[in-house]
Design a protein around this motif. Structure first.
Motif, mmCIF file in Angstrom:
data_model
loop_
_atom_site.group_PDB
_atom_site.id
_atom_site.type_symbol
_atom_site.label_atom_id
_atom_site.label_comp_id
_atom_site.label_asym_id
_atom_site.label_seq_id
_atom_site.Cartn_x
_atom_site.Cartn_y
_atom_site.Cartn_z
ATOM 1 N N PHE A 154 0.805 -1.222 0.000
ATOM 2 C CA PHE A 154 0.000 0.000 0.000
ATOM 3 C C PHE A 154 0.836 1.268 0.000
ATOM 4 O O PHE A 154 0.611 2.176 -0.807
ATOM 5 N N GLN A 155 1.811 1.361 0.917
ATOM 6 C CA GLN A 155 2.586 2.593 1.050
ATOM 7 C C GLN A 155 3.892 2.297 1.766
ATOM 8 O O GLN A 155 4.044 1.274 2.432
ATOM 9 N N LYS A 156 4.857 3.217 1.619
ATOM 10 C CA LYS A 156 6.099 3.113 2.383
ATOM 11 C C LYS A 156 5.797 3.368 3.858
ATOM 12 O O LYS A 156 4.930 4.160 4.191
ATOM 13 N N ARG A 157 6.552 2.689 4.727
ATOM 14 C CA ARG A 157 6.281 2.756 6.162
ATOM 15 C C ARG A 157 7.084 3.877 6.827
ATOM 16 O O ARG A 157 8.317 3.902 6.744
ATOM 17 N N ALA A 158 6.389 4.797 7.478
ATOM 18 C CA ALA A 158 7.055 5.820 8.276
ATOM 19 C C ALA A 158 7.656 5.164 9.507
ATOM 20 O O ALA A 158 6.963 4.453 10.237
ATOM 21 N N ARG A 159 8.951 5.402 9.741
ATOM 22 C CA ARG A 159 9.639 4.720 10.832
ATOM 23 C C ARG A 159 9.680 5.581 12.085
ATOM 24 O O ARG A 159 9.658 6.814 12.017
ATOM 25 N N CYS A 160 9.776 4.896 13.237
ATOM 26 C CA CYS A 160 9.720 5.586 14.518
ATOM 27 C C CYS A 160 10.936 5.227 15.360
ATOM 28 O O CYS A 160 11.878 4.574 14.903
ATOM 29 N N VAL A 161 10.884 5.612 16.619
ATOM 30 C CA VAL A 161 12.008 5.443 17.533
ATOM 31 C C VAL A 161 12.334 3.973 17.800
ATOM 32 O O VAL A 161 13.445 3.659 18.243
ATOM 33 N N VAL A 162 11.414 3.066 17.520
ATOM 34 C CA VAL A 162 11.687 1.637 17.729
ATOM 35 C C VAL A 162 12.935 1.196 16.957
ATOM 36 O O VAL A 162 13.676 0.320 17.418
ATOM 37 N N THR A 163 13.199 1.799 15.820
ATOM 38 C CA THR A 163 14.373 1.418 15.028
ATOM 39 C C THR A 163 15.678 1.715 15.730
ATOM 40 O O THR A 163 16.722 1.160 15.369
ATOM 41 N N THR A 164 15.641 2.559 16.752
ATOM 42 C CA THR A 164 16.874 2.931 17.452
ATOM 43 C C THR A 164 17.264 1.932 18.534
ATOM 44 O O THR A 164 18.348 2.043 19.111
ATOM 45 N N ILE A 165 16.419 0.955 18.817
ATOM 46 C CA ILE A 165 16.634 0.049 19.943
ATOM 47 C C ILE A 165 17.258 -1.261 19.471
ATOM 48 O O ILE A 165 16.716 -1.928 18.576
ATOM 49 N N ASP A 166 18.389 -1.623 20.066
ATOM 50 C CA ASP A 166 19.016 -2.911 19.771
ATOM 51 C C ASP A 166 18.106 -4.012 20.314
ATOM 52 O O ASP A 166 17.796 -4.037 21.510
ATOM 53 N N PRO A 167 17.651 -4.951 19.460
ATOM 54 C CA PRO A 167 16.696 -5.957 19.922
ATOM 55 C C PRO A 167 17.284 -6.970 20.893
ATOM 56 O O PRO A 167 16.535 -7.713 21.531
ATOM 57 N N ASP A 168 18.609 -7.021 21.005
ATOM 58 C CA ASP A 168 19.250 -7.939 21.947
ATOM 59 C C ASP A 168 19.546 -7.280 23.291
ATOM 60 O O ASP A 168 19.311 -7.863 24.345
ATOM 61 N N THR A 169 20.059 -6.057 23.251
ATOM 62 C CA THR A 169 20.524 -5.411 24.482
ATOM 63 C C THR A 169 19.580 -4.343 25.014
ATOM 64 O O THR A 169 19.669 -3.977 26.189
ATOM 65 N N GLY A 170 18.711 -3.815 24.151
ATOM 66 C CA GLY A 170 17.851 -2.704 24.547
ATOM 67 C C GLY A 170 18.543 -1.359 24.512
ATOM 68 O O GLY A 170 17.926 -0.337 24.833
ATOM 69 N N GLU A 171 19.830 -1.313 24.126
ATOM 70 C CA GLU A 171 20.542 -0.044 24.044
ATOM 71 C C GLU A 171 20.025 0.791 22.873
ATOM 72 O O GLU A 171 19.649 0.251 21.831
ATOM 73 N N GLN A 172 20.040 2.087 23.053
ATOM 74 C CA GLN A 172 19.511 2.989 22.040
ATOM 75 C C GLN A 172 20.631 3.637 21.234
ATOM 76 O O GLN A 172 21.636 4.077 21.791
ATOM 77 N N ASP A 173 20.425 3.693 19.914
ATOM 78 C CA ASP A 173 21.330 4.386 19.010
ATOM 79 C C ASP A 173 20.493 5.322 18.148
ATOM 80 O O ASP A 173 19.905 4.913 17.146
ATOM 81 N N LEU A 174 20.419 6.584 18.547
ATOM 82 C CA LEU A 174 19.566 7.548 17.846
ATOM 83 C C LEU A 174 20.017 7.798 16.416
ATOM 84 O O LEU A 174 19.227 8.249 15.580
ATOM 85 N N ASP A 175 21.275 7.496 16.107
ATOM 86 C CA ASP A 175 21.772 7.703 14.746
ATOM 87 C C ASP A 175 21.050 6.824 13.734
ATOM 88 O O ASP A 175 20.989 7.166 12.547
ATOM 89 N N VAL A 176 20.515 5.686 14.175
ATOM 90 C CA VAL A 176 19.790 4.805 13.248
ATOM 91 C C VAL A 176 18.594 5.544 12.665
ATOM 92 O O VAL A 176 18.396 5.587 11.446
ATOM 93 N N HIS A 177 17.794 6.149 13.530
ATOM 94 C CA HIS A 177 16.608 6.854 13.036
ATOM 95 C C HIS A 177 16.988 8.133 12.300
ATOM 96 O O HIS A 177 16.341 8.499 11.299
ATOM 97 N N ARG A 178 18.036 8.795 12.755
ATOM 98 C CA ARG A 178 18.484 9.997 12.044
ATOM 99 C C ARG A 178 18.864 9.659 10.610
ATOM 100 O O ARG A 178 18.549 10.412 9.681
#
Length: 229
Positions: A154-178
């Protein structure tokens, strides 16, 4: 050039908890069978990884009687203990509102590689392999044909802050979403739905064809456009 094919499959038995890799998946009119049947309910609504990052690191799989949370039946005390620190409780709900936008998310290997991210941060249901970077930009209005299964895009997906979270450690990397915002306009993967159900397996060949089909409803709890009941 590698033929276009199904590279990987996932479902998410509990919304915002860890994904479950699959070698085959049943795609129904309600998305992947067993997907997001349970969610974390807070005092004012659904709690997700957007605000409770640690939820994304809790393993969830599918057992003979439904979702398992870190190996425990979702309705057991042991499972509830896993989410209580995040301010909620586990609740089963199978209505269409449980999907943020549509009930299938499609990713392509070329675009994931171009973004330089762990595909698990994007939480797709299906990863299509053998696709050049940028190709998915033209895929809205098309469908994936995988054997008897047809998945509309249907459409391209707008991404959110979830992409910044390492799924193994829970650490955040804001550069991913940037980077997703800077290089991909903030959109990555495709909001999709099942036009014709059936079984999809890793390695299945995929054809991309135009379609005039449209989803019946778009929206869910998170985007604030609930499905008609």
């Amino acid at each position: 050039m590698t033929a276009v094919h199904v590279e990987a499959l996932w479902r998410y038995p509990v919304k915002s908890l860890g994904g479950e890799p699959l070698t085959e998946a049943v795609f129904t009119s309600d998305g992947v069978e067993g997907d997001r049947l349970v969610h974390v309910q807070g005092p004012r609504g659904v709690l997700t990884g957007r605000t409770r990052y640690g939820l994304l690191t809790i393993p969830a799989t599918t057992g003979p009687d439904g979702p398992l949370v870190d190996g425990h039946p979702w309705d057991s005390w042991q499972a509830h203990e896993k989410v209580l620190p995040f301010g909620g409780r586990l609740t089963r709900y199978s209505g269409p509102e449980r999907f943020d936008v549509l009930n299938v998310l499609v990713a392509t290997d070329g675009q994931v590689a171009a973004a330089g991210v762990d595909v698990r941060r994007l939480r797709p249901n299906i990863l299509i392999g053998g696709v050049e970077a940028g190709a998915e930009d033209s895929w809205p209005g098309h469908a994936l044909v995988v054997g008897d299964v047809v998945i509309g895009m249907f459409q391209k997906r707008a991404r959110c802050v979830v992409t910044t979270i390492d799924p193994d450690t829970g650490e955040q990397d804001l550069d991913v979403h940037r980077r997703i915002r800077r290089e991909f306009g903030g959109v990555l993967c495709l909001d999709s739905w099942v036009i014709r159900p059936g079984v999809v397996r890793e390695g299945d060949p995929v054809e991309v064809v135009p379609t005039g089909e449209l989803p019946g409803h778009v929206g869910g709890w998170i985007v604030g456009r609930p499905y008609a009941v």
